[in-house]
Design an enzyme around this catalytic site. Structure first.
Site, short mmCIF file in Angstrom:
data_model
loop_
_atom_site.label_atom_id
_atom_site.label_comp_id
_atom_site.label_asym_id
_atom_site.label_seq_id
_atom_site.Cartn_x
_atom_site.Cartn_y
_atom_site.Cartn_z
N CYS A 2 0.85 -1.18 0.00
CA CYS A 2 0.00 0.00 0.00
C CYS A 2 0.89 1.24 0.00
O CYS A 2 2.11 1.15 0.01
CB CYS A 2 -0.90 0.03 1.24
SG CYS A 2 -1.84 -1.49 1.53
N ARG A 3 0.27 2.37 -0.01
CA ARG A 3 0.92 3.65 0.27
C ARG A 3 0.10 4.30 1.38
O ARG A 3 -1.14 4.31 1.32
CB ARG A 3 0.95 4.57 -0.94
CG ARG A 3 1.65 4.02 -2.17
CD ARG A 3 3.17 4.09 -2.09
NE ARG A 3 3.74 2.94 -1.39
CZ ARG A 3 5.04 2.76 -1.17
NH1 ARG A 3 5.90 3.69 -1.56
NH2 ARG A 3 5.47 1.69 -0.56
#
Length: 264
Positions: A2-3
């Protein structure tokens, strides 16, 4: 993978924090520059924020001067918005984000771990009490972690069908016992590694501080001249103040300072 991103500082709109920068979290959902695993983050998104005091869901009412005011109440807990769709597909939230202001925000765009679905319950940040939590990474043996880190009572997000849920369960348990958020995240990484290999970039806030671990993926911090501080998976602009957090570290940011310590 993810970010994710956290902000602490003078109140800003969610639109400014998530959409406005040249390489914002919104852009990172389809074009991350530093993501080491996966290419896009299209399996959901979420944002949690702490409303200013006095905005816990009811309009303020005028109080006659002669009426004594009650003792100060607990500050409002975090609010949250999550969807199973890509952030770029939710234009209604992009509009609403222009009207939502906060001085403490945690947000994430999701690339689901192989073997797990993209339902909304897996979108982060997770929430319990005044805690917001996000995990950027993947667990090699999620069944081992699930057996070791059982959910605390009443924490529904710790039962989500995703490999991040046992990490959140252990985070809540340690944090409730100690109140030390930095020590909690470092402890979760150490304990998780006893049961499974994995990438354990964790991010959390209690509304007063923001804390993150660099444990297998990129993490950066930025402190602005105006008092705002960010922790983020990757820089969202070209500001000169961005600092990379060394792998194996926990970073703690308050309104006054940023500190980096070894996890072990």
């Amino acid at each position: 993978m993810c970010r994710h991103l956290a902000y602490l500082g003078p109140p800003r709109t969610l639109h400014e924090l998530l959409y406005a920068a040249p390489h914002s979290l919104h852009v990172q959902s389809w074009a991350p520059r530093m993501q080491r695993h996966g290419t896009v983050n299209a399996d959901g998104f979420g944002v949690g924020w702490y409303p200013p005091p006095g905005t816990a869901g009811a309009p303020a009412r005028a109080v006659p001067a002669a009426v004594p005011l009650p003792a100060a109440a607990e500050p409002p807990g975090p609010l949250r918005y999550r969807r199973a769709m890509p952030i770029w597909g939710d234009s209604s939230f992009a509009d609403a984000a222009r009207a939502i202001t906060s001085g403490c925000v945690v947000a994430a765009v999701r690339d689901a771990t192989v073997g797990f679905g993209s339902e909304e319950s897996g979108a982060q940040p997770f929430r319990a009490d005044r805690l917001l939590f996000s995990h950027n990474g993947a667990v090699k043996d999620d069944e081992a972690l699930a057996a070791a880190f059982t959910p605390p009572p009443g924490v529904l997000d710790a039962r989500a069908p995703v490999d991040s849920a046992p990490l959140f369960a252990h985070t809540v348990r340690l944090w409730r016992a100690s109140g030390d958020l930095a020590g909690t995240l470092a402890g979760v990484v150490r304990h998780a590694r006893e049961h499974s290999d994995g990438r354990y970039n964790l991010l959390a806030s209690d509304g007063e501080i923001i804390v993150a671990t660099a444990a297998g993926d990129s993490l950066y911090t930025l402190r602005e001249p105006g008092g705002g501080v960010f922790l983020a998976s990757e820089p969202f602009d070209g500001a000169r103040g961005w600092r990379e957090v060394p792998d194996g570290s926990v970073v703690v940011a308050t309104g006054e300072r940023t500190e980096i310590h070894p996890i072990a």
